[in-house]
Design an enzyme around this catalytic site. Structure first.
Site, PDB file in Angstrom:
ATOM      1  N   ASP A 292       0.866  -1.170   0.000  1.00 44.27           N
ATOM      2  CA  ASP A 292       0.000   0.000   0.000  1.00 44.27           C
ATOM      3  C   ASP A 292       0.911   1.231   0.000  1.00 44.27           C
ATOM      4  O   ASP A 292       2.101   1.132   0.315  1.00 44.27           O
ATOM      5  CB  ASP A 292      -0.896  -0.035   1.235  1.00 44.27           C
ATOM      6  CG  ASP A 292      -1.856   1.129   1.286  1.00 44.27           C
ATOM      7  OD1 ASP A 292      -2.262   1.599   0.212  1.00 44.27           O
ATOM      8  OD2 ASP A 292      -2.183   1.580   2.399  1.00 44.27           O
TER       9      ASP A 292
ATOM     10  N   ASP B 221      -1.552  -1.078   6.205  1.00 43.49           N
ATOM     11  CA  ASP B 221      -1.608  -0.513   7.554  1.00 43.49           C
ATOM     12  C   ASP B 221      -3.018  -0.252   8.051  1.00 43.49           C
ATOM     13  O   ASP B 221      -3.180   0.227   9.166  1.00 43.49           O
ATOM     14  CB  ASP B 221      -0.823   0.798   7.608  1.00 43.49           C
ATOM     15  CG  ASP B 221      -1.542   1.911   6.851  1.00 43.49           C
ATOM     16  OD1 ASP B 221      -2.003   1.641   5.727  1.00 43.49           O
ATOM     17  OD2 ASP B 221      -1.648   3.028   7.377  1.00 43.49           O
TER      18      ASP B 221
ATOM     19  N   ASP C 266      -7.116  -2.615   3.772  1.00 47.15           N
ATOM     20  CA  ASP C 266      -6.205  -3.631   3.254  1.00 47.15           C
ATOM     21  C   ASP C 266      -6.520  -5.024   3.797  1.00 47.15           C
ATOM     22  O   ASP C 266      -5.817  -5.976   3.460  1.00 47.15           O
ATOM     23  CB  ASP C 266      -4.750  -3.284   3.616  1.00 47.15           C
ATOM     24  CG  ASP C 266      -4.313  -1.945   3.069  1.00 47.15           C
ATOM     25  OD1 ASP C 266      -4.618  -1.680   1.889  1.00 47.15           O
ATOM     26  OD2 ASP C 266      -3.688  -1.164   3.798  1.00 47.15           O
TER      27      ASP C 266
END
Length: 1362
Positions: free
Chosen positions: A625, A1025, A1029
């Site tokens: 990410d 994080d 996700d």
């Protein structure tokens, strides 16, 4: 569950399948939609199939045996009959044991043996009720797609309700509780068929005028169920079925706004149906867990081997092995027990019955029941309760980064009034607090927990940091829910209880953890990898060799009348079982456990799924990410581009025409450089809130300060503009440098940010002057490409607008478009009109400028990406940011090597279809067509670093939809269904290998990308994080979640920048000053690290197999290194055990052919040494650098098999030579050579023991991989020193230097140079050499040759494989 065995007559097809209806939560529990539940009736003891047949059999055998004693028969019958009875008795005993074990392993067999299926079908409702009364238990089986999840047999509670009018039976309800979930089966006595509806449960919510609506909903649900199950036996025969609890999570919003809480009657019904708000995790005893471990098939095989050794009089070795195995299983059982116990201690609200009256202070919750507010413990709450929560921010002192501060939310709640600041780090890993707002009370929309109304839901287990009881107009509500509920006495926020217990989001995570911990993580018995197909093939090859060796013994000794046939058969079985190492699961588990502790101790990485550690060694694709992972969450306002700014497009830094943030407000005057229209959108269009923070001072006192919480981007804008939010929750923004709040912006209503719409809007008033205070302003911000079609064409030149935002994005900056609109007079009717329609508000907007934000790279992101790529890892970015921004950041960190003019984007248009366009050019000229040939050419360019390709989530969805339509399958109805379609997966899998940046990807897109990489044989790592996700983290082979704390990252960055600037100014200060400054920098870094250690990881680790207490992606490299180390260690364990087992089988075969065996002490010493060496092998640490060379991915690869074959060939030759040589010095009439007699040391068994021990130690030396994956042998100090000691001990024993050691190991003295030779044959070279140079010299030479031979051959094999 042993699926491959013969199934009992109890067919799972007869089980009641739980349909996926409105009675089951639609999203959170979809995996249980095909669960199978079979009603059972317990058999009486004497009717059990494991009692009655065997009782009859034993009784008949006893009668036959007794009759033979009472009534003598002929001699031949009297001699053979008892033997036959004994054999039958033994067979019966074995059959009963097998049946007992099978029932322990498979709940379907246990149900068949101990219970009787009792499916009620046909007849009227009364006959069904009578049949349901006989139900005592239920067999619960997971869906066929969840074969790894074990089923179980649980008790069932059956209750019959009677009518209040005439006392007749009206309804029968069966309730099953299985692993924290509740299933109900209801039958109406007056109905002849099953209506597929739980009237008792549904009637709870039939109130406040919604009786008619819910009746229609139930009828629709029934029609769908009957249509869905029309082809099943259950639907035709009217069989009752079980369903999940239907929680009130899909009702109209107006229902919650008019709900007045439970009265006494409804409370009793709700309590009966839903139970209390408890997440009770049963704590099994260690003995019960150990009993489960000891009944596993693997341990039973190990126990069988121990029994065989004891029958061959190896008592010491058998006891040692049994002790080791039991201690290992006891350790595993204790770890499972400790995991469950730790979870029980962490459960919020999980108060057990016996703990309720203990002196444990439980915070009470204000609840509105029976028309009044009462205080209750959290575990007394039920679904539908109205509760009032207050934050504890003013009640106790807290540290800035203590995620445990505040009030723990006891259940999933719907916010009815007020605003809340919630920390969801315990569930999602997001460190940024979230602002929650009350639902729209006058809306007729249906509650949507997935996206639409998630912002109004307080999830159980999260922490209420602060609350505001005022509404968005700044006035405190006197009454709640249309005046039906008085204001709470604690002045808290009012909420509706949606779900409780294990049905909450936190409860489902805890349940997953609890039963994973209780089952040993799905690998009960510690056999990580033992059940894999490759392992069985590997063991099958070893077994084939054992059968060949055993056949030679039978062929050689079966006809010898001097041999004991029982001993011979025993030795054959021992040889066959010796090649299946019973210690294999123990050694593999030891390797994984060591890696787990290393990750925690060295890297602060916590793993909830240990079997994924070896998978980390196979990873070849790393996905990251962007925001919060590669870059910091700490956003900085770079500048603003106004609509009338001069357009300069050829500058290198892109700052031409921008108002930089340092110049946004004048520090000397009250004049603002920004126009009021732009400033109004910047500070007014936000969803921030204030909360209290307690900061310890240097004097020991704690000071209270107001702190902004919410989106880091919005906080950065407010701070840069020198504005602030007034405390109190009335959504008023004022300038910080002004004494009064006469000039302020007050928010009236929010249209919250949506990841689908990519924008947010607010309705606000500006109190700068009386004229502007009379108007309502619509303030909107969002992604530039989303805002552009909403703008009034007269307010902006769209071509210039496009060039401006693309220019800033190409520099890696985050760009937001600002817009506004005057909505007319500030009246109540006008406000209500605009609040009811978001589409009308976000139309014909006036362009107010572009907001330019910087997100700094994390300090070591570039370095780690470089090291990963040097280790032959493919790195890609999967982010929600724009393609231009993501591509530039990817170029900065090293994911992309290609220049800007060679970066392409896969685009789609109705006119041209799919094609590749240049990312940085505004033109629409096609660079590459979407053809197989062009995709191959692009792939080649990407591999060479000459090109890079980006793709957005919208194009991914279009690609999936196009693939599905091309397959002529129009069944999917949503974007998620399209992405999961096989045709779509195939199309996505074809394109993902050439993509470097996946931009504008929503969570479902990220999950589809990871799934596509997996489908083409890649091993993926996903690092993120936050909650967006989670899907991708679960889908990846290795999901890594890092914590994101912007404040701490900012401190670390300041310190590192200070150190860098200090190096540049080197020499300007004295050494003493330099040392003091460096010390202050190091102290600041240590404080930042200490703050990270106090950040709670929470239950978000469930979503991610790996959770790192780090803000850097360095943990990904650490996990890959440890994974490679573990994988290599496990493969070398396979090799060592395989070669050693072959050597053991060979030695046993050679000795048993002549009726000789090894000593008990020798076998015990051999076991102790091997166990110690294996322990030290698993202690090997990974090397700091990630190697280009990939570790072997399989134990069946050519390199591994060739290496094992060569090693065994050398050992085979040396052992054959030694045994042949030793027989020259053994007297054939020596007592030690009596076939199958007791052990007596002689030259043959002594020399074979020494060479066997040497060969086993050589397998450790030769198969120890070392660099480039693990530290070399000489670096593993304990292993290296132990091997040197073993070599020395073997040499001492061979030379008879220390006789007490030989006596301890039951070794005889080896022949000296003048020893008598019983065999005078000198025809072969070995006998001749032994006669010339002496036995000890030749034995030592053969052992040296064995060591040198295997080392040389292994070196050749490794060079060949590389």
């Amino acid at each position: 569950m042993l699926r491959g065995a013969v199934q009992p007559p109890l067919s799972p097809k007869k089980a009641i399948t739980m349909p996926h209806t409105a009675a089951t939560p639609p999203a959170s529990h979809q995996e249980h939609k095909d669960i199978r539940i079979l009603p059972l009736t317990r058999r009486p003891l004497l009717q059990r199939l494991d009692v009655l047949p065997f009782l009859l059999g034993y009784s008949i055998l006893i009668l036959l045996d007794t009759s033979l004693d009472v009534f003598p028969t002929e001699n031949n019958i009297s001699t053979t009959a008892p033997t036959l009875i004994d054999v039958i008795y033994l067979l019966l005993l074995i059959c009963q044991l097998i049946l007992f074990l099978r029932c322990q392993w498979d709940p379907e067999w246990r149900a068949f043996v101990a219970f009787r299926a009792n499916v009620v079908s046909g007849g009227d409702g009364r006959s069904k009720v009578e049949g349901m009364k006989d139900w005592t238990h239920c067999l619960v089986l997971p869906p066929q797609s969840y074969e790894k999840e074990a089923g179980g047999i649980v008790p069932v509670s059956v209750a019959v309700e009677s009518s209040e009018e005439d006392g007749r039976q009206c309804c029968c309800t069966a309730v099953v509780h299985f692993r924290g979930l509740t299933y109900r089966c209801c039958v109406d006595v007056n109905s002849s068929v099953d209506v597929h509806a739980d009237l008792e449960m549904e009637s709870i919510w039939k109130s406040n005028g919604y009786l008619e609506d819910i009746d229609e909903e139930v009828e629709d649900m029934d029609g769908q169920n009957n249509n869905h199950h029309a082809d099943t036996k259950a639907a035709v025969s009217g069989e009752p079925h079980f369903h999940r609890l239907h929680f009130p999570i899909d009702l109209p919003l107006s229902f919650y706004a008019s709900w007045s809480g439970h009265d006494s009657k409804r409370l009793a019904a709700t309590h009966f149906v839903y139970g209390r708000n408890v997440t009770h995790i049963p704590l099994p005893s260690i003995l019960s867990l150990l009993f489960q471990q000891l009944l596993q098939p693997l341990f039973l095989f190990q126990l069988f081997c121990v029994i065989l050794w004891s029958l061959d009089e190896y008592w010491m070795y058998a006891i040692f092995t049994l002790f080791s195995l039991v201690m290992f299983e006891l350790t595993m059982a204790y770890n499972r027990w400790k995991g469950v116990k730790r979870l029980r201690e962490e459960v919020a609200g999980g108060v057990e019955e016996e703990e309720e009256h203990r002196n444990k202070q439980i915070p009470l919750v204000d609840c509105f029941r029976n028309g009044e507010w009462v205080s209750l413990p959290p575990h007394h709450l039920v679904v539908g309760d109205i509760v009032s929560l207050v934050s504890s921010s003013g009640q106790r002192q807290m540290l800035m980064h203590d995620h445990e501060m505040g009030t723990s939310i006891p259940a999933d709640l719907l916010l009815l009034s007020g605003r809340a600041v919630v920390n969801e780090a315990m569930l999602t890993g997001e460190s940024v607090p979230q602002v929650k707002e009350a639902i729209e009370s006058k809306s007729d929309k249906t509650l949507d927990l997935s996206q639409g109304h998630k912002r109004s839901v307080l999830f159980g287990g999260t922490v209420l940091m602060d609350h505001h009881t005022e509404d968005e107009n700044g006035s405190s509500s006197s009454r709640v829910n249309e005046g039906t509920i008085p204001p709470p006495p604690n002045n808290g926020i009012v909420c509706f209880v949606l779900r409780t217990g294990f049905d909450t989001i936190q409860g489902s995570l805890l349940r997953s953890l609890a039963y994973r911990a209780e089952s040993g993580g799905g690998h009960a018995g510690g056999g990580e990898g033992v059940n894999s197909t490759e392992t069985f093939i590997f063991l099958g090859l070893l077994l084939l060799f054992a059968l060949i060796s055993a056949s030679t013994i039978v062929q050689h000794a079966w006809g010898d009348v001097t041999r004991n046939h029982f001993k011979l058969i025993l030795h054959v079985i021992i040889i066959i079982t010796s090649v299946i190492p019973p210690e294999l699961p123990m050694e593999l588990s030891l390797a994984v456990t060591t890696s787990l502790s290393e990750l925690v101790k060295r890297c602060q990485v916590y793993c909830t799924e240990p079997y994924r550690i070896p998978l980390a060694g196979l990873v070849d694709t790393c996905c990251f990410d962007k925001t919060g992972t590669l870059t910091s969450d700490e956003l900085r306002l770079h500048g603003v581009c106004l609509p009338d700014s001069p357009q300069v497009m050829n500058g290198d830094d892109g700052d031409e025409g921008l108002i930089l943030f340092d110049d946004i407000s004048s520090k000397d005057t009250d004049e603002l450089i920004l126009p009021r229209e732009t400033l109004r959108v910047m500070v007014g269009c936000q969803s921030l809130a204030t909360t209290h923070a307690f900061v310890p001072g240097q004097d020991g006192r704690t000071s209270v300060m107001n702190k902004l919480v919410g989106n880091p981007l919005e906080k950065a804008v407010i701070d840069a503009c020198s504005w602030t939010l007034l405390p109190g929750g009335n959504d008023t923004v004022v300038e910080m440098n002004r004494k009064s709040s006469s000039s302020s912006i007050r928010i009236l209503h929010r249209f919250t940010f949506s990841s689908t719409l990519r924008r947010m809007s607010v309705l606000a008033i500006d109190t700068e002057d009386m004229a502007s205070n009379d108007y309502i302003w619509a303030l909107t911000k969002g992604s530039p490409e989303t805002i552009m079609p909403l703008l009034d064409p007269k307010s902006v030149d769209q071509e210039v607008y496009s060039q401006l935002y693309k220019r800033q994005m190409a520099l890696g900056r985050r760009v937001l478009a600002l817009a506004y609109q005057n909505l007319g007079k500030n009246t109540v009717s006008n406000l209500d009109k605009w609040m009811s329609s978001r589409d009308k508000v976000e139309r014909n907007l006036v362009f107010a400028g572009l907001l330019i934000m910087d997100s700094p790279l994390k300090a070591d992101s570039s370095r780690i990406i470089k090291e990963l790529r040097a280790g032959q890892q493919t790195t890609v970015m999967v982010t929600g940011d724009a393609a231009l921004t993501a591509a530039e950041v990817a170029r900065k960190v090293g994911i992309i090597d290609a220049p800007e003019n060679a970066t392409y984007e896969l685009c789609h248009s109705e006119q041209h279809g799919f094609r590749f366009l240049s990312l940085n050019c505004s033109g629409q000229e096609t660079c590459f067509n979407y053809t197989h040939q062009d995709i191959e050419n692009l792939g080649t360019m990407v591999k060479k670093g000459h090109a890079a390709v980006c793709m957005t989530g919208d194009v991914l969805s279009k690609l999936a939809m196009d693939a599905v339509h091309s397959s002529h399958d129009n069944s999917p109805t949503s974007t998620k269904d399209y992405l999961n379609h096989p045709a779509a997966k195939k199309a996505i899998a074809e394109i993902v290998p050439i993509i470097s940046v996946f931009a504008r990807h929503e969570p479902r897109h990220k999950e589809a990308v990871i799934s596509a990489f997996n489908s083409i044989g890649r091993y993926t790592l996903m690092c993120g994080d936050g909650s967006n996700d989670i899907g991708a983290l679960k889908q990846a082979h290795v999901g890594v979640s890092i914590i994101s704390v912007p404040d701490v990252e900012g401190k670390q960055r300041e310190v590192l920048d200070g150190i860098k600037s200090k190096k540049k100014r080197k020499g300007k200060k004295s050494k003493k000053q330099d040392a003091k400054q460096v010390e202050s920098y190091l102290q600041a870094l240590a404080e930042a690290e200490d703050e990270l250690m106090h950040v709670s990881l929470g239950n978000a680790s469930v979503a991610s197999p790996f959770t790192a207490r780090k803000t850097s992606i360095r943990c990904c490299k650490d996990i890959l290194q440890q994974g490679r180390c573990t994988l290599v260690t496990m493969i070398q364990i396979y090799k060592i055990l395989g070669v050693n087992c072959l050597v053991t089988a060979l030695v046993l075969t050679k000795l048993h052919q002549v009726g000789v065996k090894q000593g008990d002490r020798q076998m015990t010493a051999q076991g102790v040494v091997i166990a110690g060496l294996f322990l030290f092998v698993t202690r090997g640490k990974p090397i700091p650098r990630l190697s280009k060379q990939k570790p072997p991915s399989s134990i069946l690869c050519a390199t591994t098999l060739i290496s094992m074959a060569f090693q065994f060939a050398v050992h085979f030759a040396m052992i054959m030579a030694v045994t042949h040589m030793s027989q020259m010095f053994v007297d054939p009439f020596d007592p030690s050579m009596v076939p199958d007699g007791p052990f007596v040391p002689n030259t043959l068994n002594t020399s074979t023991f020494l060479v066997t021990m040497l060969s086993m130690i050589n397998t450790f030396v030769v198969n120890y991989t070392g660099r480039p994956f693990v530290e070399d042998l000489h670096e593993n100090k304990m292993l290296f020193r132990s091997i040197i000691f073993c070599y020395g001990a073997i040499f001492v024993c061979a030379m008879d230097i220390f006789p007490p050691l030989n006596d301890l190991l039951q070794l005889s003295s080896l022949p000296s140079e003048n020893a008598f030779i019983f065999s005078k044959e000198k025809s072969d070279l070995i006998n001749y050499t032994t006669n010339v140079y002496g036995f000890r010299t030749v034995l030592s030479a053969l052992m040296v040759a064995d060591t040198a031979g295997v080392m040389c051959l292994e070196s050749v094999v490794r060079r060949w494989s590389s």
